[in-house]
Design a protein around this motif. Structure first.
Motif, PDB file in Angstrom:
ATOM      1  N   LYS A  18      25.164  24.433 -35.572  1.00 39.05           N
ATOM      2  CA  LYS A  18      24.781  25.156 -36.788  1.00 39.05           C
ATOM      3  C   LYS A  18      25.320  24.526 -38.076  1.00 39.05           C
ATOM      4  O   LYS A  18      24.746  24.717 -39.131  1.00 39.05           O
ATOM      5  N   TYR A  20      25.557  21.294 -38.664  1.00 36.62           N
ATOM      6  CA  TYR A  20      25.088  19.924 -38.881  1.00 36.62           C
ATOM      7  C   TYR A  20      24.323  19.829 -40.204  1.00 36.62           C
ATOM      8  O   TYR A  20      23.484  20.659 -40.514  1.00 36.62           O
ATOM      9  N   THR A  59      15.634  30.194 -43.533  1.00 35.17           N
ATOM     10  CA  THR A  59      14.585  29.546 -44.326  1.00 35.17           C
ATOM     11  C   THR A  59      15.132  28.342 -45.096  1.00 35.17           C
ATOM     12  O   THR A  59      14.479  27.821 -45.994  1.00 35.17           O
ATOM     13  N   TYR A 325       9.105  29.538 -43.100  1.00 34.85           N
ATOM     14  CA  TYR A 325       8.488  28.292 -42.625  1.00 34.85           C
ATOM     15  C   TYR A 325       7.245  28.608 -41.820  1.00 34.85           C
ATOM     16  O   TYR A 325       7.236  29.582 -41.057  1.00 34.85           O
ATOM     17  N   ARG A 337      15.281  16.781 -35.603  1.00 40.70           N
ATOM     18  CA  ARG A 337      16.502  17.070 -34.833  1.00 40.70           C
ATOM     19  C   ARG A 337      16.408  16.549 -33.400  1.00 40.70           C
ATOM     20  O   ARG A 337      17.397  16.047 -32.850  1.00 40.70           O
ATOM     21  N   ILE A 370      16.054  25.599 -33.861  1.00 44.77           N
ATOM     22  CA  ILE A 370      16.983  24.536 -33.467  1.00 44.77           C
ATOM     23  C   ILE A 370      17.817  24.983 -32.261  1.00 44.77           C
ATOM     24  O   ILE A 370      18.054  24.224 -31.329  1.00 44.77           O
TER      25      ILE A 370
HETATM   26  N1  LIG Z   1      14.157  22.156 -44.200  1.00 47.21           N
HETATM   27  C1  LIG Z   1      15.097  21.918 -43.299  1.00 47.21           C
HETATM   28  N2  LIG Z   1      15.306  20.675 -42.860  1.00 47.21           N
HETATM   29  C2  LIG Z   1      16.265  20.452 -41.939  1.00 47.21           C
HETATM   30  N3  LIG Z   1      17.043  21.414 -41.400  1.00 47.21           N
HETATM   31  C3  LIG Z   1      16.852  22.678 -41.795  1.00 47.21           C
HETATM   32  C4  LIG Z   1      15.881  22.985 -42.763  1.00 47.21           C
HETATM   33  N4  LIG Z   1      15.888  24.308 -42.983  1.00 47.21           N
HETATM   34  C5  LIG Z   1      16.829  24.823 -42.198  1.00 47.21           C
HETATM   35  N5  LIG Z   1      17.419  23.856 -41.478  1.00 47.21           N
HETATM   36  C6  LIG Z   1      18.485  24.075 -40.510  1.00 47.21           C
HETATM   37  O1  LIG Z   1      18.325  25.378 -39.980  1.00 47.21           O
HETATM   38  C7  LIG Z   1      19.557  26.093 -39.931  1.00 47.21           C
HETATM   39  C8  LIG Z   1      19.480  27.323 -40.821  1.00 47.21           C
HETATM   40  O2  LIG Z   1      19.322  26.925 -42.173  1.00 47.21           O
HETATM   41  P1  LIG Z   1      20.127  27.613 -43.369  1.00 47.21           P
HETATM   42  O3  LIG Z   1      21.506  27.998 -42.929  1.00 47.21           O
HETATM   43  O4  LIG Z   1      20.029  26.735 -44.547  1.00 47.21           O
HETATM   44  O5  LIG Z   1      19.255  28.919 -43.548  1.00 47.21           O
HETATM   45  P2  LIG Z   1      19.501  30.155 -44.526  1.00 47.21           P
HETATM   46  O6  LIG Z   1      18.193  30.420 -45.175  1.00 47.21           O
HETATM   47  O7  LIG Z   1      20.671  29.887 -45.409  1.00 47.21           O
HETATM   48  O8  LIG Z   1      19.808  31.281 -43.464  1.00 47.21           O
HETATM   49  P3  LIG Z   1      20.733  32.631 -43.600  1.00 47.21           P
HETATM   50  O9  LIG Z   1      20.116  33.489 -44.633  1.00 47.21           O
HETATM   51  O10 LIG Z   1      20.630  33.245 -42.234  1.00 47.21           O
HETATM   52  O11 LIG Z   1      22.114  32.151 -43.934  1.00 47.21           O
HETATM   53  C9  LIG Z   1      20.612  25.108 -40.360  1.00 47.21           C
HETATM   54  O12 LIG Z   1      21.159  24.510 -39.212  1.00 47.21           O
HETATM   55  C10 LIG Z   1      19.856  24.068 -41.170  1.00 47.21           C
HETATM   56  O13 LIG Z   1      20.475  22.805 -41.077  1.00 47.21           O
END
Ligand SMILES: Nc1ncnc2c1ncn2[C@@H]1O[C@H](COP(=O)(O)OP(=O)(O)OP(=O)(O)O)[C@@H](O)[C@H]1O
Length: 550
Positions: A18, A20, A59, A325, A337, A370
């Motif tokens: 998570k 990475y 997202t 997405y 990934r 992932i």
């Molecule tokens: N566009 C992307 N490209 C590569 N990896 C992504 C992308 N979007 C999300 N990820 C991966 O998916 C996982 C979740 O993304 P992230 O933590 O940024 O989401 P979030 O919208 O902040 O979620 P939350 O509201 O639950 O915290 C992470 O491991 C992130 O690296």
């Protein structure tokens, strides 16, 4: 049995964890542009914009913000009239602004690059205690700390110290017995303007006497020349000379920006004044050296609405929304990934669109997608398969779904669980979907027997609605006329085994001691259902397991 290394499809399973950080953020061009528009203000040395980022889980909000901050940091290196500092704080385990301010301050106090804060804040702690200090004290320490995240306190001091070590390169080097901190301090506090010297500064003996006596030393044992032997008579000129000779940017020419990122900011609940205090810190004279701004991130729609009602235009709060997405975008992310995580040829290409489709059904959550790849890889490894296949993804998806349902179900209280058992009972009897009216008699009977109390039909309707919102029940419109419930309900995923596990747990809240929620009636019905199933199974010679009754 001795441990032996297993054959694994993974080349680098870190790429599926998570934390990475990917090299590129895919499928978020518009959102990245909007973030960069906000951060561009800092590169342009213009008033910072405060930002609130909203979007459902997974997202890419966090990863996009972190990615753009990295980019900005690199870009900012080309401009020596700005100094930019970011502090990232996840508020997941914090329940108030008070706690957030403590956590942020401690993060700074623990960071070696801000070691100067221990001296400058003049506090008695290595780090702040998690409770006990008055709120005003915590806030004033926190804002004081922010106010010291400046070019002058970091890079400038370092460069100046280096220059002082090489002071003999000057044409007329003075005989100095002070360091960079003292020199800076002196340049701001001419002798006749000094009240007290901070304890962390070390001047040659006699300096304080000189200060106390201002320019008159007649009543001391020191002569002026004696005291001044280690102190420059005109520190401002000396500083200017050092800056020119050693090519150091003067702090007066640098604007200091400090951006605080509060991730999962909704977790701090209604006591979220920090989100508003940071942007207003300059106007409220809490800071004077920095231009502060804030980026709040949340996935809670109710919180987003509460923010809108609390902010006014003076806050310059820009809102950025992250959309879910679609399956293609999830596919791109997963492909990136999978290439990193698995060995060459160790995964079937079909797993990427399949995992993307499952994740899309979960609301387009990239984290879910992932994790699905990771779990599928682990399954392949445990099964001794060289290649991760579609079956591994499907199994991993089912397991995740079971975990999710178990998690939400085990949080229900005793009344809700009884209602769930009633729905299950009717389901076993092929009587679902069922209305609130029709299930109420059985609810009343079981709740009376098992819990010694019953609640009103209205409350039962609330339970049904909550379980529908949690995704445990499906609901269909079935308007039955005025005063009648307009819905009928059925179980969403029928996993009797899991529901039984939850109902059989001993200590759900609101239960009389020593009882559980497995009514004799439910058990009987289940047994005859299982018998019926095995009869069908024998008759049709199918191999279906008892676990998948329906
Ligand atoms: N566009 C992307 N490209 C590569 N990896 C992504 C992308 N979007 C999300 N990820 C991966 O998916 C996982 C979740 O993304 P992230 O933590 O940024 O989401 P979030 O919208 O902040 O979620 P939350 O509201 O639950 O915290 C992470 O491991 C992130 O690296």
């Amino acid at each position: 049995m001795p441990f032996e290394r297993k054959e694994s499809p993974f080349d680098n399973d870190e790429a599926l964890t998570k934390d990475y950080m990917p090299d590129t953020v895919l499928g978020r061009d518009e959102e990245l542009d909007e973030i960069s528009e906000v951060l561009q203000q800092l590169i342009d040395n213009e008033a910072p914009i405060n930002t609130f980022i909203y979007g459902v889980s997974g997202t890419g909000k966090t990863v996009s913000v972190k990615y753009q901050l990295q980019e900005l940091k690199q870009g900012a290196q080309n401009y020596d009239d700005i100094s930019i500092t970011f502090i990232y704080q996840n508020c997941e385990s914090l329940s108030s602004s008070y706690q957030a301010a403590i956590s942020l301050t401690n993060q700074l106090l623990k960071d070696d690059q801000y070691a100067h804060l221990h001296d400058q804040l003049e506090i008695d702690y290595e780090t702040l205690p998690s409770s006990g200090l008055p709120k005003d004290t915590v806030y004033s320490i926190f804002f004081d700390a922010l106010d010291h995240l400046t070019y002058e306190d970091t890079a400038y001091r370092e460069q100046l110290s280096e220059a002082l070590e090489n002071i003999d390169q000057l044409e007329n080097p003075p005989d100095l017995q002070i360091g960079a901190d003292e020199l800076i301090w002196l340049s701001k506090h001419p002798f006749d303007d000094v009240e007290s010297v901070p304890s962390y500064l070390s001047f040659p003996p006699g300096f304080e006497l000189l200060v106390d006596a201002e320019t008159d030393l007649s009543n001391t044992d020191y002569s002026r020349s004696e005291v001044l032997s280690g102190i420059p008579e005109d520190p401002t000129t000396l500083l200017a000379e050092l800056e020119t000779e050693f090519d150091i940017r003067s702090p007066d020419e640098v604007t200091n920006y400090v951006t605080v990122v509060l991730d999962e900011v909704d977790r701090i609940g209604s006591r979220d004044e920090l989100l508003y205090e940071i942007p207003r810190a300059q106007a409220n004279n809490r800071v004077s050296n920095i231009r502060p701004s804030v980026i709040g991130i949340s996935n809670d729609v109710a919180y987003k609405e509460s923010i809108q009602s609390k902010t006014d235009s003076s806050l310059r709060l820009k809102e950025i929304t992250f959309r879910r997405y679609d399956a293609n975008q999830l596919g791109e992310i997963l492909h990136q990934r999978a290439e990193l995580a698995f060995k060459d040829g160790a995964y079937d290409d079909e797993i990427v669109p399949l995992a993307a489709a499952h994740a899309r059904q979960q609301g387009g959550d990239a984290r879910f997608a992932i994790d699905l790849l990771h779990k599928a890889g682990v399954k392949a490894k445990n099964d001794g398969d060289d290649v991760v296949q579609k079956d591994h993804i499907d199994e991993a998806n089912e397991e995740k779904e079971r975990d999710r349902i178990y998690e939400v179900t085990s949080d229900l209280d005793a009344q809700q669980k009884v209602t769930l058992s009633v729905i299950m009972l009717h389901d076993l009897r092929d009587e679902t979907p069922i209305s609130r009216e029709s299930l109420y008699p059985k609810y009343k009977q079981l709740s009376g027997e098992l819990l010694d109390k019953t609640t009103s039909k209205r409350r039962v309707a609330d339970y049904l609605k909550e379980m529908y919102q949690l995704g445990l029940l499906n609901r269909k419109d079935n308007y039955g006329g005025p005063g009648k419930s307009g819905y009928v309900y059925e179980l969403d995923t029928v996993d009797y085994e899991m529901i039984l596990r939850v109902l059989g747990e001993t200590d759900p809240s609101g239960m009389p001691e020593g009882s559980d929620l497995l009514s004799t009636e439910l058990i009987d019905e289940l047994e005859s259902f299982a018998d019926g199933k095995s009869a069908v199974r024998e008759a049709t010679q199918t191999q279906s397991s008892v676990d998948s009754w329906k």
